[in-house]
Design a protein around this motif. Structure first.
Motif, PDB file in Angstrom:
ATOM      1  N   LEU A 169      58.796  63.361  -1.725  1.00  0.00           N
ATOM      2  CA  LEU A 169      60.069  63.679  -2.377  1.00  0.00           C
ATOM      3  C   LEU A 169      59.914  64.784  -3.414  1.00  0.00           C
ATOM      4  N   GLN A 170      58.880  64.719  -4.234  1.00  0.00           N
ATOM      5  CA  GLN A 170      58.659  65.760  -5.248  1.00  0.00           C
ATOM      6  C   GLN A 170      58.405  67.114  -4.587  1.00  0.00           C
ATOM      7  N   ARG A 171      57.625  67.116  -3.520  1.00  0.00           N
ATOM      8  CA  ARG A 171      57.341  68.365  -2.806  1.00  0.00           C
ATOM      9  C   ARG A 171      58.632  68.954  -2.238  1.00  0.00           C
ATOM     10  N   LEU A 172      59.482  68.111  -1.685  1.00  0.00           N
ATOM     11  CA  LEU A 172      60.762  68.561  -1.142  1.00  0.00           C
ATOM     12  C   LEU A 172      61.651  69.127  -2.245  1.00  0.00           C
ATOM     13  N   ARG A 173      61.670  68.479  -3.383  1.00  0.00           N
ATOM     14  CA  ARG A 173      62.470  68.978  -4.520  1.00  0.00           C
ATOM     15  C   ARG A 173      61.964  70.348  -4.978  1.00  0.00           C
ATOM     16  N   ARG A 174      60.643  70.479  -5.097  1.00  0.00           N
ATOM     17  CA  ARG A 174      60.082  71.778  -5.509  1.00  0.00           C
ATOM     18  C   ARG A 174      60.425  72.857  -4.492  1.00  0.00           C
ATOM     19  N   TRP A 175      60.302  72.520  -3.217  1.00  0.00           N
ATOM     20  CA  TRP A 175      60.583  73.477  -2.152  1.00  0.00           C
ATOM     21  C   TRP A 175      62.048  73.907  -2.190  1.00  0.00           C
ATOM     22  N   THR A 176      62.968  72.981  -2.350  1.00  0.00           N
ATOM     23  CA  THR A 176      64.392  73.343  -2.364  1.00  0.00           C
ATOM     24  C   THR A 176      64.754  74.119  -3.627  1.00  0.00           C
ATOM     25  N   ILE A 177      64.130  73.791  -4.748  1.00  0.00           N
ATOM     26  CA  ILE A 177      64.400  74.530  -5.984  1.00  0.00           C
ATOM     27  C   ILE A 177      63.903  75.965  -5.849  1.00  0.00           C
TER      28      ILE A 177
END
Length: 184
Positions: A169-177
């Protein structure tokens, strides 16, 4: 089985394997690998059958144990070279769980001809009864006990994933940001 059912079964099996063999919950990378593995056979076979008409069935080529074992060995060899064997294991568990999950209902019903996909190309799976687009497939959903079981499994897997600290989830958030910042 629907995509979320495959994902749920694969994640639950992998998190159990991870906790028993390694002693910890899955990582972001292994979670992604198991997720890709659970969808891989359908990502290959469904378009080739339903969209392009190359395969006679949406469960044939990539649903074959022969092809699955070849793909898993190839991924294992590549991941071993990169010292990331855990990714191959996660992908393999996801892939194999997909095949088993697709065979469960026909086996339970005694409809053994519908598991012939496992032996492709030696055995021929039945032809798809209708040529349907992806949207038509989703529109034809019926709330059968097996469908409801998949929803329940999806819910259980979501809770387990959350209890595993939501790997990825954190990786996905960083990627989308980061993607959002590039487009501004």
């Amino acid at each position: 089985m629907w995509p979320w059912g495959h994902l749920a079964v694969g994640y639950l099996l992998y998190t159990l394997f991870s906790r028993v063999s390694i002693g910890r919950s899955p990582t972001a990378s292994t979670t992604l690998a198991v997720a890709v593995g659970t969808q891989f056979p359908d990502l290959i076979d469904k378009p080739l059958a339903w969209t392009f008409g190359i395969l006679a069935s949406g469960r044939s080529f990539a649903h074959s144990l022969l092809i699955a074992s070849s793909v898993i060995v190839l991924i294992f060899l590549v991941s071993r070279r990169q010292k990331r064997i855990s990714l191959a294991i996660a992908f393999g568990i996801g892939y194999l769980s997909h095949l088993v999950a697709d065979a469960v209902l026909p086996l339970a019903r005694g409809e053994y001809q519908f598991i012939a996909f496992l032996g492709w190309p030696i055995t021929r799976p039945p032809l798809d009864s209708e040529e349907m687009s992806f949207i038509s497939q989703f529109m034809s959903m019926e709330f059968t006990p097996f469908f409801i079981l998949q929803l329940v499994l999806g819910g259980v897997a979501a809770v387990v994933w959350w209890c595993d600290d939501a790997p990825g989830l954190q990786r996905l958030r960083r990627w989308t940001i980061h993607r959002g910042q590039r487009t501004e």
